[in-house]
Write a protein that holds these residues in place. Sequence first.
Motif, PDB file in Angstrom:
ATOM      1  N   LYS A  91     -10.936   8.515 -27.408  1.00 40.40           N
ATOM      2  CA  LYS A  91     -12.199   8.578 -26.658  1.00 40.40           C
ATOM      3  C   LYS A  91     -12.601  10.020 -26.366  1.00 40.40           C
ATOM      4  O   LYS A  91     -13.785  10.364 -26.402  1.00 40.40           O
ATOM      5  CB  LYS A  91     -12.056   7.796 -25.352  1.00 40.40           C
ATOM      6  CG  LYS A  91     -13.172   6.805 -24.979  1.00 40.40           C
ATOM      7  CD  LYS A  91     -14.091   6.503 -26.046  1.00 40.40           C
ATOM      8  CE  LYS A  91     -15.092   5.417 -25.821  1.00 40.40           C
ATOM      9  NZ  LYS A  91     -15.647   4.962 -27.126  1.00 40.40           N
ATOM     10  N   ILE A  92     -11.610  10.856 -26.084  1.00 44.15           N
ATOM     11  CA  ILE A  92     -11.918  12.267 -25.836  1.00 44.15           C
ATOM     12  C   ILE A  92     -12.530  12.894 -27.085  1.00 44.15           C
ATOM     13  O   ILE A  92     -13.508  13.649 -27.006  1.00 44.15           O
ATOM     14  CB  ILE A  92     -10.644  13.029 -25.406  1.00 44.15           C
ATOM     15  CG1 ILE A  92     -10.262  12.648 -23.981  1.00 44.15           C
ATOM     16  CG2 ILE A  92     -10.844  14.540 -25.503  1.00 44.15           C
ATOM     17  CD1 ILE A  92      -8.919  13.147 -23.523  1.00 44.15           C
ATOM     18  N   ALA A  93     -11.997  12.528 -28.263  1.00 41.76           N
ATOM     19  CA  ALA A  93     -12.531  13.080 -29.508  1.00 41.76           C
ATOM     20  C   ALA A  93     -13.931  12.564 -29.793  1.00 41.76           C
ATOM     21  O   ALA A  93     -14.747  13.255 -30.401  1.00 41.76           O
ATOM     22  CB  ALA A  93     -11.598  12.738 -30.670  1.00 41.76           C
ATOM     23  N   ARG A  94     -14.237  11.336 -29.370  1.00 38.53           N
ATOM     24  CA  ARG A  94     -15.522  10.714 -29.684  1.00 38.53           C
ATOM     25  C   ARG A  94     -16.620  11.019 -28.674  1.00 38.53           C
ATOM     26  O   ARG A  94     -17.775  10.691 -28.909  1.00 38.53           O
ATOM     27  CB  ARG A  94     -15.355   9.195 -29.781  1.00 38.53           C
ATOM     28  CG  ARG A  94     -14.741   8.718 -31.070  1.00 38.53           C
ATOM     29  CD  ARG A  94     -15.695   8.921 -32.228  1.00 38.53           C
ATOM     30  NE  ARG A  94     -15.098   8.428 -33.464  1.00 38.53           N
ATOM     31  CZ  ARG A  94     -14.368   9.176 -34.294  1.00 38.53           C
ATOM     32  NH1 ARG A  94     -14.172  10.448 -34.037  1.00 38.53           N
ATOM     33  NH2 ARG A  94     -13.832   8.652 -35.388  1.00 38.53           N
ATOM     34  N   ARG A  98     -18.985  17.551 -21.001  1.00 46.22           N
ATOM     35  CA  ARG A  98     -18.154  18.513 -20.294  1.00 46.22           C
ATOM     36  C   ARG A  98     -16.874  17.832 -19.816  1.00 46.22           C
ATOM     37  O   ARG A  98     -15.791  18.399 -19.877  1.00 46.22           O
ATOM     38  CB  ARG A  98     -18.936  19.094 -19.117  1.00 46.22           C
ATOM     39  CG  ARG A  98     -18.292  20.378 -18.604  1.00 46.22           C
ATOM     40  CD  ARG A  98     -19.131  21.046 -17.553  1.00 46.22           C
ATOM     41  NE  ARG A  98     -20.402  21.528 -18.069  1.00 46.22           N
ATOM     42  CZ  ARG A  98     -21.456  21.785 -17.287  1.00 46.22           C
ATOM     43  NH1 ARG A  98     -21.377  21.574 -15.981  1.00 46.22           N
ATOM     44  NH2 ARG A  98     -22.582  22.226 -17.813  1.00 46.22           N
ATOM     45  N   LEU A  99     -17.008  16.570 -19.387  1.00 44.49           N
ATOM     46  CA  LEU A  99     -15.856  15.841 -18.874  1.00 44.49           C
ATOM     47  C   LEU A  99     -14.771  15.711 -19.943  1.00 44.49           C
ATOM     48  O   LEU A  99     -13.582  15.888 -19.675  1.00 44.49           O
ATOM     49  CB  LEU A  99     -16.275  14.449 -18.383  1.00 44.49           C
ATOM     50  CG  LEU A  99     -15.136  13.601 -17.815  1.00 44.49           C
ATOM     51  CD1 LEU A  99     -14.546  14.213 -16.550  1.00 44.49           C
ATOM     52  CD2 LEU A  99     -15.595  12.172 -17.543  1.00 44.49           C
ATOM     53  N   SER A 100     -15.188  15.409 -21.178  1.00 46.24           N
ATOM     54  CA  SER A 100     -14.184  15.228 -22.219  1.00 46.24           C
ATOM     55  C   SER A 100     -13.454  16.534 -22.509  1.00 46.24           C
ATOM     56  O   SER A 100     -12.251  16.544 -22.772  1.00 46.24           O
ATOM     57  CB  SER A 100     -14.822  14.665 -23.494  1.00 46.24           C
ATOM     58  OG  SER A 100     -15.581  15.643 -24.148  1.00 46.24           O
ATOM     59  N   LYS A 101     -14.186  17.649 -22.433  1.00 47.67           N
ATOM     60  CA  LYS A 101     -13.531  18.941 -22.650  1.00 47.67           C
ATOM     61  C   LYS A 101     -12.537  19.254 -21.530  1.00 47.67           C
ATOM     62  O   LYS A 101     -11.425  19.734 -21.763  1.00 47.67           O
ATOM     63  CB  LYS A 101     -14.586  20.046 -22.739  1.00 47.67           C
ATOM     64  CG  LYS A 101     -15.279  20.098 -24.080  1.00 47.67           C
ATOM     65  CD  LYS A 101     -15.977  21.439 -24.286  1.00 47.67           C
ATOM     66  CE  LYS A 101     -16.899  21.369 -25.497  1.00 47.67           C
ATOM     67  NZ  LYS A 101     -18.272  20.896 -25.132  1.00 47.67           N
TER      68      LYS A 101
ATOM     69  N   LYS B   5     -21.339   6.276 -21.399  1.00 46.65           N
ATOM     70  CA  LYS B   5     -20.334   7.037 -22.159  1.00 46.65           C
ATOM     71  C   LYS B   5     -19.272   7.615 -21.228  1.00 46.65           C
ATOM     72  O   LYS B   5     -18.087   7.577 -21.530  1.00 46.65           O
ATOM     73  CB  LYS B   5     -21.020   8.175 -22.943  1.00 46.65           C
ATOM     74  CG  LYS B   5     -21.632   7.707 -24.235  1.00 46.65           C
ATOM     75  CD  LYS B   5     -21.514   8.798 -25.270  1.00 46.65           C
ATOM     76  CE  LYS B   5     -21.319   8.197 -26.645  1.00 46.65           C
ATOM     77  NZ  LYS B   5     -21.224   9.159 -27.701  1.00 46.65           N
ATOM     78  N   THR B   6     -19.731   8.176 -20.110  1.00 48.39           N
ATOM     79  CA  THR B   6     -18.784   8.736 -19.152  1.00 48.39           C
ATOM     80  C   THR B   6     -17.866   7.653 -18.615  1.00 48.39           C
ATOM     81  O   THR B   6     -16.662   7.848 -18.477  1.00 48.39           O
ATOM     82  CB  THR B   6     -19.557   9.382 -17.975  1.00 48.39           C
ATOM     83  OG1 THR B   6     -20.508  10.280 -18.521  1.00 48.39           O
ATOM     84  CG2 THR B   6     -18.619  10.115 -17.052  1.00 48.39           C
ATOM     85  N   LYS B   7     -18.481   6.475 -18.342  1.00 45.35           N
ATOM     86  CA  LYS B   7     -17.686   5.379 -17.791  1.00 45.35           C
ATOM     87  C   LYS B   7     -16.583   4.960 -18.760  1.00 45.35           C
ATOM     88  O   LYS B   7     -15.427   4.786 -18.371  1.00 45.35           O
ATOM     89  CB  LYS B   7     -18.598   4.183 -17.470  1.00 45.35           C
ATOM     90  CG  LYS B   7     -18.570   3.823 -15.998  1.00 45.35           C
ATOM     91  CD  LYS B   7     -19.628   2.797 -15.607  1.00 45.35           C
ATOM     92  CE  LYS B   7     -19.353   1.411 -16.094  1.00 45.35           C
ATOM     93  NZ  LYS B   7     -20.460   0.469 -15.785  1.00 45.35           N
ATOM     94  N   THR B   8     -16.918   4.779 -20.061  1.00 45.77           N
ATOM     95  CA  THR B   8     -15.875   4.365 -21.006  1.00 45.77           C
ATOM     96  C   THR B   8     -14.832   5.459 -21.188  1.00 45.77           C
ATOM     97  O   THR B   8     -13.642   5.165 -21.307  1.00 45.77           O
ATOM     98  CB  THR B   8     -16.454   3.998 -22.391  1.00 45.77           C
ATOM     99  OG1 THR B   8     -17.405   4.979 -22.761  1.00 45.77           O
ATOM    100  CG2 THR B   8     -17.039   2.624 -22.400  1.00 45.77           C
TER     101      THR B   8
END
Lengths: 273, 282
Positions: A91-94, A98-101, B5-8
Amino acid sequence: MKSKTNIFVLMLLAVITCIILFPVYTVLLNSFKTRSEMLVSFLAFPKEFTFDNYIITIQKLKYVSRFFNTLIVTVLSVTGIVFFSALAGYKIARTQSRLSKVLYLLFTLSMLIPFHSIMISLTQISKIVGVRNSLWGLSIINIGLGVNLAIFLFTGFSKSIPKELEEAAAIDGCNEFQVFRYIAMPLLKPIAATVAIIDVLWIWNDLLLPLLMLTSSKDFTLVLGINQFFGLYNSDWTLALAGLILTSIPAIMFYLVFQKYIIKGIASGAVKE
Amino acid sequence: MKLHKTKTLVLFSLPAFILYFVFMVLPAISAFIYSFTDWNALYKDFSFVGFDNYVEAFFDRNFIGTLSLSFRYVITMVLIQNALGLTIAVLIDSMKRQSIWRTLVFIPNMISLITSAFIWKFIYTKVFPEISAITGIGIFGESWLGDATLAFWAVTIVSVWVGVGYTMIIYLAALQNVPVVLKEAAIIDGASNLQTFINITYAITINVFLTLNGSFKAFDQFLGLTGGGPGRSTQVITLNIYNEAFAGNFRFGYGNAKAVILFLIVLIITLIQFRVMRTENS
């Protein structure tokens, strides 16, 4: 010219390999000797092979129950690490936000922290949370400690698999989890295998964390078992040596079966460029 | 859409994050905080003492001794393990049946470190004296675990014995990454093979830093073989931290300060590693 050098090289390599295998060979040889025969010589070949040392040691070492303790911890930990890290890493890759980074950095930066730097406070926190002295407790700690590297690998790998299938599945009405379960997971298999092998080797042979977490002898893993056993019987080498062989066998078997993947994992992890 | 997206993302990351937070992030933060306290497990109360623990560590003869021992051990490991690993890889690379050699040399790597330490304890205390009696070679007759210098080498030998297979595989991969055509061309030309050279330099960099990092964290083999002895002569930093907290002293505050120092050392090595690899790549 080449065949001449080969004989010299072959001999040199054979000598080095013999020296490397000598300790294992000697321990194996002596583990089949009776005590009186061992007193005569440690280097001589046994006149008669006895399995008594093994029969006694299997009991005294509580080998079977410790084997299964180790197996339970390894299976629970590795399954947890692989599944949770696949979810998060994928999910982080997809997700491009900013949150994923931030999540990616937060998860992976801790790879710099040596275990010995956190072992004191980890032991304290485990007491407070109440996960000390149990196999499942040890397993969830292993998961907490193992996800950093696993997420690092899963994120990197997920970026390399094509998105088109997932988008098609989403259009067909799959929800996010179904897309992950039926489309992404099969594609993540190669990296999942790598992660699983790295973690099996680490957890199966781990000494320090189980030493800090498991205080009751009935929960002991094989490594903890041999550590205690060796303290008790280190004057009785007949039993100690059989114990060393018994403890080494599962990991060596695992290596012989998965050799190809282990070697490839080591080589590819390092020689990526 | 963005909120969804943030939620998932949160949902997918949550299981890993909770365990990671409790067992990795929290201990790391509290190790840092408690390193500024005089917390002792034997007493209930503790107070903040500023940098006192770090100052104490700096003037603690035992700890400085431990640190210098660790550095000595790490440098020795880097030199021996890489020289030997590269040598074996080159030898194997010239063989026809490579996989059998690779398998045999790699076997010790699968045996847990504590078991390896015990295997070698048997060799040092029982087999070496017999070899000495038969061959008359004096070094085998010495007390390998009782003498400070020999005990250092005794542990180093075990570490190399376990680790050399791993190093060898990385070197072997680097050697074999070279297309055969190029190799033959190079032999015919009598020219030095640039690709091999680049691969090997890269593998050396990787192996040196792997050994550096790994050796600073070495613990099991020291515990199993010498327990830090004789005296304190083989007490490396990890063993020193362990003893500070769990074997007798229970000085968690001071132990945590040492733990932070270990972290800083490993951090510096890693930063150097990143810099070196970046310049090498460009």
